[in-house]
Design a protein around this motif. Structure first.
Motif, short mmCIF file in Angstrom:
data_model
loop_
_atom_site.label_atom_id
_atom_site.label_comp_id
_atom_site.label_asym_id
_atom_site.label_seq_id
_atom_site.Cartn_x
_atom_site.Cartn_y
_atom_site.Cartn_z
N ALA A 197 0.83 -1.21 0.00
CA ALA A 197 0.00 0.00 0.00
C ALA A 197 0.87 1.26 0.00
CB ALA A 197 -0.93 -0.01 1.21
N LEU A 198 1.93 1.26 0.80
CA LEU A 198 2.82 2.42 0.85
C LEU A 198 3.57 2.61 -0.47
CD1 LEU A 198 4.29 2.00 4.46
CD2 LEU A 198 2.63 3.71 3.67
N LEU A 199 3.93 1.51 -1.12
CA LEU A 199 4.60 1.62 -2.42
C LEU A 199 3.67 2.28 -3.44
CD1 LEU A 199 6.52 -1.77 -2.77
CD2 LEU A 199 7.41 0.45 -2.09
N TYR A 200 2.40 1.88 -3.45
CA TYR A 200 1.45 2.50 -4.37
C TYR A 200 1.27 3.99 -4.05
CZ TYR A 200 -0.21 -1.72 -6.76
OH TYR A 200 -0.31 -2.84 -7.55
N VAL A 201 1.30 4.33 -2.78
CA VAL A 201 1.06 5.72 -2.38
C VAL A 201 2.24 6.61 -2.73
CG1 VAL A 201 0.75 7.27 -0.41
CG2 VAL A 201 -0.58 5.14 -0.56
N TYR A 202 3.47 6.16 -2.42
CA TYR A 202 4.64 7.03 -2.53
C TYR A 202 5.40 6.88 -3.85
CZ TYR A 202 4.11 8.21 2.40
OH TYR A 202 3.63 8.69 3.58
N LYS B 253 3.68 1.10 -11.24
CA LYS B 253 2.42 0.39 -11.04
C LYS B 253 2.51 -1.04 -11.56
CE LYS B 253 -0.33 4.62 -11.54
NZ LYS B 253 -1.31 5.34 -12.41
N VAL B 254 3.11 -1.20 -12.74
CA VAL B 254 3.21 -2.53 -13.34
C VAL B 254 4.10 -3.44 -12.51
CG1 VAL B 254 4.05 -3.80 -15.35
CG2 VAL B 254 2.72 -1.71 -15.67
N LEU B 255 5.25 -2.92 -12.07
CA LEU B 255 6.19 -3.76 -11.31
C LEU B 255 5.61 -4.18 -9.97
CD1 LEU B 255 9.56 -1.90 -12.05
CD2 LEU B 255 8.66 -3.97 -13.13
N ILE B 256 4.96 -3.26 -9.27
CA ILE B 256 4.35 -3.60 -7.98
C ILE B 256 3.24 -4.63 -8.18
CG2 ILE B 256 3.06 -2.71 -6.01
CD1 ILE B 256 4.41 0.00 -6.48
N SER B 257 2.42 -4.43 -9.21
CA SER B 257 1.30 -5.34 -9.45
C SER B 257 1.78 -6.73 -9.83
CB SER B 257 0.40 -4.77 -10.55
OG SER B 257 -0.11 -3.50 -10.18
N ILE B 258 2.81 -6.81 -10.68
CA ILE B 258 3.33 -8.12 -11.09
C ILE B 258 3.85 -8.89 -9.88
CG2 ILE B 258 5.19 -9.27 -12.36
CD1 ILE B 258 4.83 -7.22 -14.56
N ASN B 259 4.65 -8.23 -9.06
CA ASN B 259 5.21 -8.92 -7.89
C ASN B 259 4.12 -9.29 -6.88
OD1 ASN B 259 7.72 -8.86 -8.96
ND2 ASN B 259 8.64 -7.53 -7.42
N LEU B 260 3.08 -8.45 -6.77
CA LEU B 260 1.97 -8.79 -5.88
C LEU B 260 1.27 -10.06 -6.38
CD1 LEU B 260 -0.06 -8.25 -3.63
CD2 LEU B 260 -1.23 -6.64 -5.17
N ILE B 261 1.03 -10.14 -7.67
CA ILE B 261 0.36 -11.32 -8.24
C ILE B 261 1.22 -12.57 -8.07
CG2 ILE B 261 -0.46 -12.36 -10.39
CD1 ILE B 261 -1.25 -9.53 -11.29
N LEU B 262 2.53 -12.43 -8.31
CA LEU B 262 3.43 -13.58 -8.16
C LEU B 262 3.48 -14.07 -6.71
CD1 LEU B 262 6.42 -12.52 -10.47
CD2 LEU B 262 4.64 -14.21 -10.94
N CYS B 263 3.46 -13.13 -5.77
CA CYS B 263 3.47 -13.53 -4.35
C CYS B 263 2.18 -14.26 -3.98
CB CYS B 263 3.65 -12.29 -3.46
SG CYS B 263 5.31 -11.56 -3.53
N TYR C 211 10.25 -10.50 1.70
CA TYR C 211 11.55 -10.17 1.09
C TYR C 211 11.35 -9.66 -0.34
CZ TYR C 211 16.36 -10.58 -0.49
OH TYR C 211 17.60 -10.30 -1.02
N THR C 212 10.42 -10.25 -1.08
CA THR C 212 10.16 -9.80 -2.44
C THR C 212 9.67 -8.36 -2.46
OG1 THR C 212 9.61 -12.06 -3.13
CG2 THR C 212 8.81 -10.27 -4.53
N ILE C 213 8.81 -8.02 -1.51
CA ILE C 213 8.32 -6.64 -1.44
C ILE C 213 9.48 -5.70 -1.10
CG2 ILE C 213 6.72 -5.07 -0.28
CD1 ILE C 213 5.48 -7.21 -2.16
N TYR C 214 10.41 -6.14 -0.24
CA TYR C 214 11.57 -5.30 0.05
C TYR C 214 12.40 -5.06 -1.22
CZ TYR C 214 16.49 -4.55 0.77
OH TYR C 214 17.78 -4.10 0.63
N VAL C 215 12.65 -6.12 -1.99
CA VAL C 215 13.43 -5.97 -3.22
C VAL C 215 12.71 -5.04 -4.19
CG1 VAL C 215 14.44 -7.19 -5.18
CG2 VAL C 215 14.55 -8.21 -2.92
N THR C 216 11.39 -5.15 -4.26
CA THR C 216 10.61 -4.25 -5.11
C THR C 216 10.76 -2.81 -4.65
OG1 THR C 216 8.99 -6.03 -5.40
CG2 THR C 216 8.32 -3.82 -6.05
N TRP C 217 10.69 -2.59 -3.36
CA TRP C 217 10.90 -1.24 -2.80
C TRP C 217 12.27 -0.72 -3.15
CZ3 TRP C 217 12.40 -0.52 2.97
CH2 TRP C 217 12.52 0.84 3.27
N SER C 218 13.29 -1.57 -2.99
CA SER C 218 14.65 -1.16 -3.31
C SER C 218 14.78 -0.81 -4.78
CB SER C 218 15.62 -2.29 -2.93
OG SER C 218 16.95 -1.93 -3.24
N ALA C 219 14.10 -1.56 -5.64
CA ALA C 219 14.14 -1.27 -7.08
C ALA C 219 13.47 0.06 -7.39
CB ALA C 219 13.49 -2.41 -7.86
#
Length: 455
Positions: A223-228, A239-249, A279-287
């Motif tokens: 949620a914070l990634l989408y907001v910030y 948006k695409v990268l967050i959504s893809i990783n969310l679906i994969l998780c 951990y995947t969400i952390y890597v997404t945040w870092s990216a």
């Protein structure tokens, strides 16, 4: 030595010199419980890596960075960039340059030992004495390589070494993922075993609580990634990268509790999936923190050497939140590599370690002596870990921490502006996908290859 150490008796002087130049047992024989010689050697090499990391952190502190121009020849001189002679003014990224030099020195140091230790089979090999001893001289070698690294001319070095750092960091992230998956499986098996042995519902409650916390933290982070890191209009990549990783998780979480998976792996469950998801969400945040668009990345730092950008210019520091988390994960994973072998034969085979250590029984008797504190040789019959692979892991770790401390930024073609490239974004995102696929394989492998042992 007598002048330095003072008036000491010859036997004590001999003991002091042997501790500096001798084997790992001498270094820690009187100040720690009995331990394996192989473990102490790995910890001491890891200490060298942490020492280099500490020096890099100090050099990138803004107040220290401003003083680096006083080093002779460190900021002035001519270099060659892509064959074109150019005068390089590195005043805009002194700390960045220092961290790159320190990372190169550590990588060269561990690469040297990786080559020297090829095909060492036991501590009876003469090269094993180099692996487990001569620590004072090893420190001198590291210092010498570091001093020499600071005399590397500017120009193509920074641009080329950036890509070495990217490749090495990608490989080390994969190693982190392997260790994380192994840790998650071991954690789940341990708690389920304790629950079945004691018939206590508390273990199941703890398992559910931790799993809930991991998933709750992941949902909050998404949620914070989408907001910030996204905007209602634009920022499509984020948006695409967050959504893809969310679906994969969501997919790997659902697969982990399928009846067929549970039948093949009774210990598989949501605890492992929740940890991998977090951990995947952390890597997404870092990216996303490396997206080179100021509108879509509030943590983006831009630094140049123009006279107009001095008063309001943000310093290029490493201590943004993704880098701090990355540093903590780096420390934990490096210690994990240095201290323990896995409980799973497949992971030991992949990481080139042996469960319990080869020849561990040879020193068990010595370790059991009451009141004796020593490091005993547990590698007389065979090494308990692959020396070369261990040094390669530390080499990759040194590249990873180099990129982490510099935020994966690199100078532009003129070497005047530090910027975050899309390369860093895609490397991190691809590593998150690789990690999810790797975890998914650990779930379905017993079904795909039923004749193999995945216990």
């Amino acid at each position: 030595w007598a002048h330095i150490l003072g008036p000491i008796s010859p036997p004590l002087l001999s003991l002091q010199v042997s501790c500096l130049c001798g084997s790992a047992p001498c270094l820690l024989c009187g100040c720690c419980p009995s331990a394996k010689n192989s473990t102490i050697s790995r910890l001491l090499f890891t200490f060298f890596l942490f020492l280099g990391t500490l020096v890099s952190i100090i050099m990138i502190i803004p107040d220290v960075e401003k003083e680096l121009h006083k080093l002779p020849g460190f900021c002035e001189g001519s270099g060659s960039l892509l064959g074109v002679q150019t005068h390089v003014d590195c005043s805009s990224f002194l700390g960045h340059k220092a961290v790159y030099r320190m990372g190169f020195a550590m990588a060269a140091f561990f690469c040297l030992f990786a080559v020297v230790m090829v095909c060492v089979r036991s501590s009876k090999d003469p090269r094993a004495a180099v692996q487990n001893g001569f620590w004072f001289f090893k420190f001198l070698v590291l210092v010498g390589i570091t001093v020499g690294a600071f005399y590397i001319p500017d120009g193509a070095f920074t641009s080329v070494w950036f890509y070495f750092g990217v490749i090495g960091s990608f490989l080390f992230i994969l190693i982190q993922l392997i260790l994380l998956i192994d840790f998650a499986h071991s954690w789940s098996q341990l708690w389920l075993h304790n629950a079945s042995e004691s018939n206590a519902k508390g273990w199941y409650a703890a398992l559910c609580t931790v799993t809930f916390i991991f998933y709750a933290a992941s949902i909050a982070a998404i949620a914070l990634l989408y907001v910030y890191y996204t905007k209602p209009e634009g920022c499509t990549e984020g948006k695409v990268l967050i959504s893809i990783n969310l679906i994969l998780c969501l997919i790997v979480s659902a697969v982990s509790i399928l009846p067929k998976i549970q039948e093949a792996q009774p210990h598989s469950g949501l605890l492992q999936a929740s940890l991998i998801t977090l951990y995947t969400i952390y890597v997404t945040w870092s990216a996303l923190a490396n997206v080179p668009t100021q509108n879509c990345n509030p943590t983006l730092l831009v630094r140049n050497s123009t006279s107009s950008a001095t008063a309001t210019e943000l310093p290029t520091t490493w201590w943004d939140a993704p880098s701090i988390v990355g540093l903590v994960i780096f420390i934990l994973c490096t210690l994990f590599i240095s201290i323990r072998s896995s409980d799973h034969p497949q992971v030991n085979k992949l990481m080139l370690t042996e469960e319990g250590g080869a020849g561990a029984g040879a020193g068990a008797g010595e370790a059991a002596e009451p009141g004796v504190h020593r490091a005993y040789d547990n590698e007389q019959d065979g090494v308990s870990y692959n020396y070369t692979f261990f040094h390669l892991c530390l080499l990759l770790a040194s590249l990873y921490i180099m990129m982490t401390l510099t935020n994966w930024y690199r100078p532009d073609e003129s070497l005047q502006v530090l910027k975050s490239p899309w390369t860093a974004v895609w490397v991190k995102i691809c590593s998150s996908w690789a990690g999810l696929l790797l975890y998914l394989w650990t779930l379905v492998a017993p079904l795909v290859l039923p004749d193999r042992d995945f216990s």
